[in-house]
Design a protein around this motif. Structure first.
Motif, PDB file in Angstrom:
ATOM      1  N   THR A 365     -18.500  -1.536  56.164  1.00 44.40           N
ATOM      2  CA  THR A 365     -18.564  -1.077  57.398  1.00 44.40           C
ATOM      3  C   THR A 365     -20.237  -0.099  57.137  1.00 44.40           C
ATOM      4  OG1 THR A 365     -17.304   0.533  57.074  1.00 44.40           O
ATOM      5  CG2 THR A 365     -16.604  -1.378  58.285  1.00 44.40           C
ATOM      6  N   ASP A 366     -20.782   0.030  56.293  1.00 41.40           N
ATOM      7  CA  ASP A 366     -21.850   0.952  55.713  1.00 41.40           C
ATOM      8  C   ASP A 366     -22.930   0.265  56.544  1.00 41.40           C
ATOM      9  OD1 ASP A 366     -20.541   2.614  54.236  1.00 41.40           O
ATOM     10  OD2 ASP A 366     -21.044   1.589  52.377  1.00 41.40           O
ATOM     11  N   LEU A 367     -23.122   0.480  57.892  1.00 44.52           N
ATOM     12  CA  LEU A 367     -23.950  -0.103  58.813  1.00 44.52           C
ATOM     13  C   LEU A 367     -23.970   0.591  60.051  1.00 44.52           C
ATOM     14  CD1 LEU A 367     -22.565  -2.196  61.046  1.00 44.52           C
ATOM     15  CD2 LEU A 367     -22.080  -3.481  58.614  1.00 44.52           C
ATOM     16  N   ILE A 368     -25.115   0.235  60.701  1.00 41.60           N
ATOM     17  CA  ILE A 368     -25.463   0.909  62.239  1.00 41.60           C
ATOM     18  C   ILE A 368     -25.189  -0.601  63.034  1.00 41.60           C
ATOM     19  CG2 ILE A 368     -26.707   1.684  63.923  1.00 41.60           C
ATOM     20  CD1 ILE A 368     -28.127   3.532  61.695  1.00 41.60           C
ATOM     21  N   TYR A 369     -24.146  -0.409  64.012  1.00 48.07           N
ATOM     22  CA  TYR A 369     -23.961  -1.573  64.913  1.00 48.07           C
ATOM     23  C   TYR A 369     -24.515  -0.891  66.282  1.00 48.07           C
ATOM     24  CZ  TYR A 369     -21.694  -5.520  66.970  1.00 48.07           C
ATOM     25  OH  TYR A 369     -21.452  -6.722  67.604  1.00 48.07           O
ATOM     26  N   ALA A 370     -25.432  -1.697  66.641  1.00 51.21           N
ATOM     27  CA  ALA A 370     -26.265  -1.066  67.838  1.00 51.21           C
ATOM     28  C   ALA A 370     -26.225  -1.998  69.006  1.00 51.21           C
ATOM     29  CB  ALA A 370     -27.763  -0.666  67.625  1.00 51.21           C
ATOM     30  N   ALA A 371     -25.505  -1.724  70.258  1.00 52.07           N
ATOM     31  CA  ALA A 371     -25.312  -2.675  71.372  1.00 52.07           C
ATOM     32  C   ALA A 371     -26.002  -1.869  72.452  1.00 52.07           C
ATOM     33  CB  ALA A 371     -23.975  -2.830  71.432  1.00 52.07           C
ATOM     34  N   GLY A 372     -26.870  -2.557  73.353  1.00 45.09           N
ATOM     35  CA  GLY A 372     -27.381  -2.281  74.591  1.00 45.09           C
ATOM     36  C   GLY A 372     -26.811  -2.759  75.652  1.00 45.09           C
ATOM     37  N   GLY A 373     -26.735  -3.930  76.009  1.00 49.48           N
ATOM     38  CA  GLY A 373     -25.818  -4.494  77.253  1.00 49.48           C
ATOM     39  C   GLY A 373     -24.376  -4.490  76.829  1.00 49.48           C
ATOM     40  N   GLY A 374     -24.049  -4.494  75.370  1.00 49.38           N
ATOM     41  CA  GLY A 374     -22.933  -4.748  74.908  1.00 49.38           C
ATOM     42  C   GLY A 374     -22.137  -3.120  75.079  1.00 49.38           C
ATOM     43  N   ILE A 375     -22.703  -2.374  75.645  1.00 44.45           N
ATOM     44  CA  ILE A 375     -22.094  -1.182  75.954  1.00 44.45           C
ATOM     45  C   ILE A 375     -22.291  -0.850  77.340  1.00 44.45           C
ATOM     46  CG2 ILE A 375     -22.438   1.637  75.476  1.00 44.45           C
ATOM     47  CD1 ILE A 375     -22.840   1.018  72.802  1.00 44.45           C
ATOM     48  N   VAL A 376     -23.569  -0.702  77.624  1.00 43.11           N
ATOM     49  CA  VAL A 376     -23.717  -0.261  79.214  1.00 43.11           C
ATOM     50  C   VAL A 376     -23.313  -1.407  79.967  1.00 43.11           C
ATOM     51  CG1 VAL A 376     -25.641   1.266  78.380  1.00 43.11           C
ATOM     52  CG2 VAL A 376     -26.087  -0.981  79.284  1.00 43.11           C
ATOM     53  N   GLY A 377     -23.242  -2.484  79.772  1.00 42.91           N
ATOM     54  CA  GLY A 377     -22.903  -3.430  80.563  1.00 42.91           C
ATOM     55  C   GLY A 377     -21.373  -3.763  80.777  1.00 42.91           C
ATOM     56  N   HIS A 378     -20.493  -3.011  79.943  1.00 47.28           N
ATOM     57  CA  HIS A 378     -19.199  -3.249  79.929  1.00 47.28           C
ATOM     58  C   HIS A 378     -18.584  -2.894  81.504  1.00 47.28           C
ATOM     59  CE1 HIS A 378     -14.942  -2.683  79.266  1.00 47.28           C
ATOM     60  NE2 HIS A 378     -15.214  -3.083  78.224  1.00 47.28           N
ATOM     61  N   PRO A 379     -17.847  -3.909  82.090  1.00 44.83           N
ATOM     62  CA  PRO A 379     -17.254  -3.956  83.396  1.00 44.83           C
ATOM     63  C   PRO A 379     -16.667  -2.509  83.750  1.00 44.83           C
ATOM     64  CG  PRO A 379     -16.720  -5.970  82.363  1.00 44.83           C
ATOM     65  CD  PRO A 379     -17.246  -5.020  81.211  1.00 44.83           C
ATOM     66  N   ASP A 380     -16.078  -1.772  82.977  1.00 47.56           N
ATOM     67  CA  ASP A 380     -15.397  -0.484  83.181  1.00 47.56           C
ATOM     68  C   ASP A 380     -16.585   0.598  82.822  1.00 47.56           C
ATOM     69  OD1 ASP A 380     -13.351  -1.863  84.014  1.00 47.56           O
ATOM     70  OD2 ASP A 380     -12.376  -1.996  82.093  1.00 47.56           O
ATOM     71  N   GLY A 381     -17.512   0.357  82.614  1.00 50.32           N
ATOM     72  CA  GLY A 381     -18.556   1.629  82.078  1.00 50.32           C
ATOM     73  C   GLY A 381     -18.662   1.780  80.616  1.00 50.32           C
ATOM     74  N   ILE A 382     -19.777   2.768  80.623  1.00 57.92           N
ATOM     75  CA  ILE A 382     -20.420   3.156  79.273  1.00 57.92           C
ATOM     76  C   ILE A 382     -19.312   3.478  78.273  1.00 57.92           C
ATOM     77  CG2 ILE A 382     -21.752   4.644  78.010  1.00 57.92           C
ATOM     78  CD1 ILE A 382     -23.787   4.312  80.243  1.00 57.92           C
ATOM     79  N   GLU A 383     -18.327   4.457  78.611  1.00 53.63           N
ATOM     80  CA  GLU A 383     -17.237   4.725  77.591  1.00 53.63           C
ATOM     81  C   GLU A 383     -16.381   3.826  77.286  1.00 53.63           C
ATOM     82  OE1 GLU A 383     -13.756   8.139  77.478  1.00 53.63           O
ATOM     83  OE2 GLU A 383     -15.187   8.296  79.211  1.00 53.63           O
ATOM     84  N   ALA A 384     -15.785   2.866  78.205  1.00 52.39           N
ATOM     85  CA  ALA A 384     -15.404   1.730  77.688  1.00 52.39           C
ATOM     86  C   ALA A 384     -15.950   0.953  76.829  1.00 52.39           C
ATOM     87  CB  ALA A 384     -14.780   0.912  79.161  1.00 52.39           C
ATOM     88  N   GLY A 385     -17.476   0.650  77.199  1.00 55.20           N
ATOM     89  CA  GLY A 385     -17.985  -0.188  76.103  1.00 55.20           C
ATOM     90  C   GLY A 385     -18.103   0.314  74.861  1.00 55.20           C
ATOM     91  N   VAL A 386     -18.322   1.662  74.665  1.00 56.04           N
ATOM     92  CA  VAL A 386     -18.218   2.381  73.377  1.00 56.04           C
ATOM     93  C   VAL A 386     -16.906   2.102  72.708  1.00 56.04           C
ATOM     94  CG1 VAL A 386     -18.458   4.214  72.056  1.00 56.04           C
ATOM     95  CG2 VAL A 386     -19.948   3.981  73.578  1.00 56.04           C
ATOM     96  N   ARG A 387     -15.782   2.183  73.370  1.00 51.31           N
ATOM     97  CA  ARG A 387     -14.403   2.277  72.783  1.00 51.31           C
ATOM     98  C   ARG A 387     -14.134   0.687  72.578  1.00 51.31           C
ATOM     99  NH1 ARG A 387     -12.302   4.742  76.741  1.00 51.31           N
ATOM    100  NH2 ARG A 387     -11.319   3.084  77.936  1.00 51.31           N
ATOM    101  N   SER A 388     -14.715  -0.212  73.166  1.00 50.93           N
ATOM    102  CA  SER A 388     -14.392  -1.574  72.930  1.00 50.93           C
ATOM    103  C   SER A 388     -15.138  -2.053  71.530  1.00 50.93           C
ATOM    104  CB  SER A 388     -15.031  -2.586  74.270  1.00 50.93           C
ATOM    105  OG  SER A 388     -16.404  -2.531  73.890  1.00 50.93           O
ATOM    106  N   LEU A 389     -16.290  -1.496  71.359  1.00 47.97           N
ATOM    107  CA  LEU A 389     -16.736  -1.821  70.015  1.00 47.97           C
ATOM    108  C   LEU A 389     -16.161  -1.061  68.747  1.00 47.97           C
ATOM    109  CD1 LEU A 389     -20.605  -1.227  70.566  1.00 47.97           C
ATOM    110  CD2 LEU A 389     -19.132  -3.239  70.749  1.00 47.97           C
ATOM    111  N   ARG A 390     -15.364   0.218  68.969  1.00 51.16           N
ATOM    112  CA  ARG A 390     -14.717   0.544  67.715  1.00 51.16           C
ATOM    113  C   ARG A 390     -13.526  -0.302  67.786  1.00 51.16           C
ATOM    114  NH1 ARG A 390     -17.236   5.000  66.518  1.00 51.16           N
ATOM    115  NH2 ARG A 390     -18.284   6.377  67.998  1.00 51.16           N
ATOM    116  N   GLU A 391     -12.657  -0.413  68.773  1.00 53.49           N
ATOM    117  CA  GLU A 391     -11.564  -1.198  68.690  1.00 53.49           C
ATOM    118  C   GLU A 391     -11.815  -2.756  68.112  1.00 53.49           C
ATOM    119  OE1 GLU A 391      -9.558   0.668  72.791  1.00 53.49           O
ATOM    120  OE2 GLU A 391     -10.449  -1.412  73.076  1.00 53.49           O
ATOM    121  N   ALA A 392     -13.091  -3.233  68.445  1.00 54.15           N
ATOM    122  CA  ALA A 392     -13.247  -4.566  67.883  1.00 54.15           C
ATOM    123  C   ALA A 392     -13.456  -4.358  66.404  1.00 54.15           C
ATOM    124  CB  ALA A 392     -14.618  -5.140  68.348  1.00 54.15           C
TER     125      ALA A 392
END
Length: 421
Positions: A365-392
């Motif tokens: 996990t020594d990397l930066i995982y950068a998502a644009g639409g994968g965060i701001v395009g989340h149906p429940d908003g930006i905070e949910a988008g960030v959380r979904s990536l951490r959960e994944a």
């Protein structure tokens, strides 16, 4: 500059070539063109001089024959042979100089008529280069320290739209992302110092938000401000970011050039986020240009702390195998006592869909995982988008299928549905 240098030190470069002539003759043409020779014997090229300065063909292996040339303008033949070639040069030809190394291993080779295909695959440099060039000053360890992210990937994003926001509008977006728990934000490569969003005004507005958030929460978001420009401009912009408490700067390496990147690397007291925009014109044809393995070594030694590698199932044309090979190469040491490890940046069409395979293939996990639409395009908003990536990523590290992990993690479940392909 000084460096320990032995007369026996040699530089090596690996290539794939395609040619209608005898591959051995073609390889010797490469060696001559890029050292002491030319297209015909000339006075002064003595045996003594060649013994001292000529490039050598160290390895040649034909692996394929094709019926049509990959590139136009080459010598015509009935068939075209492809071969792996390794050339070497005495370090004494150029000394430990990255700009002259680039000229030596590539130079005029791409234009030579005997070749209907030629690609630089890898480079090996003597220790003298490690003695001269700084390499990443922060890399993985320093980036983790500055962000406070001790484990797991850095979850990042890009300010979008790429251009059009004013400095205050940019800062307003940063405030939302910081509140959502983001680790890393970067300018788009198109956003530098235009009259609608001047660099110093943008840095001032953004750092006011980041510093206030850090005082309130203890978490300081890393923002990579794009300072791409002429050398003096980049130095001044770097100093301005540092003075306001910023923790990262960004440069478009193909735009500033190797000399510009070296100058920035020697000056910088902050991590350098290296963006490779333009990479396609160096790499898109499989029989022309550079492999990322070879090309990235220049920027790593010059001081790149982070470097983009695309991402799996990206929006561009790069295959997944190439993405993984590029990322793994950045985590492979250049020298025994100076690894020069650069943090890979996965981006381009990334969402909660790809972490499972990314981790399975990278095993780090020594990397930066950068998502644009994968965060701001989340149906429940930006905070949910960030959380979904951490959960994944949590699921990937634990070896749990994302669909199973999503049963108890609604943000991930909604992301998997939204971004399913």
């Amino acid at each position: 500059m000084t460096a320990s240098m032995s007369v026996t030190d040699r530089i090596e470069a690996d290539y794939v070539i395609e040619t209608a002539i005898d591959p051995q003759e073609a390889a010797e043409t490469m060696a001559g063109e890029q050292s002491s020779g030319t297209f015909l014997p000339i006075p002064g090229e003595t045996e003594e001089l060649k013994a001292r300065s000529a490039a050598r063909v160290e390895h040649l292996e034909v692996f394929q024959t094709v019926d049509t040339p990959s590139l136009p303008g080459a010598a015509v033949g009935e068939t075209y042979q492809r071969a792996h070639v390794t050339l070497s040069w005495p370090l004494g030809n150029i000394g430990p100089s990255l700009p002259n190394l680039m000229a030596t291993v590539s130079g005029n080779l791409f234009e030579l008529k005997p070749f209907s295909g030629l690609r630089v695959m890898d480079i090996r440099m003597p220790q003298a280069f490690a003695d001269i060039y700084p390499g990443p000053q922060f890399g993985i360890e320093g980036t983790r320290r500055l962000t406070g992210v001790s484990k797991g990937p850095l979850i990042g994003t890009i300010i979008k739209p790429s251009v059009g926001f004013s400095p205050q509008e940019t800062a307003d977006r940063v405030a939302i992302l910081a509140q959502a728990g983001i680790d890393f934000i970067k300018d788009d490569e198109l956003q530098t110092d235009g009259p609608y969003c001047p660099f110093e005004e943008r840095v001032t507005a953004v750092m006011a938000v980041i510093n206030a958030h850090a005082e309130k929460t203890g978490k300081k978001v890393m923002y990579a401000f794009n300072l791409t420009g002429e050398v003096d401009e980049m130095r001044a912009r770097h100093d301005f970011v540092r003075e306001l408490g910023g923790t990262c700067v960004m440069a478009s390496v193909n735009s500033v050039g190797l000399g510009g990147m070296i100058a920035l690397g020697r000056h910088s007291q902050l991590p350098i986020h290296a963006h490779r925009n333009g990479w396609g014109y160096l790499s898109r044809h499989p029989m022309l240009g550079w492999s990322h393995v070879a090309w990235s070594k220049f920027w790593r030694l010059a001081g790149a702390d982070h470097l983009h590698v695309n991402g799996l199932r990206n929006k561009f044309c790069e295959p997944d195998d190439s993405v993984i090979q590029s990322a793994q190469s950045l985590l492979t040491p250049l020298f025994n006592d100076k690894p020069c490890l650069t943090m890979p940046v996965f981006s381009s069409g990334q969402s909660a869909i790809q972490p499972d395979e990314t981790y399975r293939r990278m095993q780090t996990t020594d990397l930066i995982y950068a998502a644009g639409g994968g965060i701001v395009g989340h149906p429940d908003g930006i905070e949910a988008g960030v959380r979904s990536l951490r959960e994944a990523w949590d699921a990937a590290e634990q070896g749990i299928p994302a669909v199973d992990h999503a049963k108890e993690h609604p943000a991930l479940a909604r992301a998997l549905d939204a971004y399913a392909q």
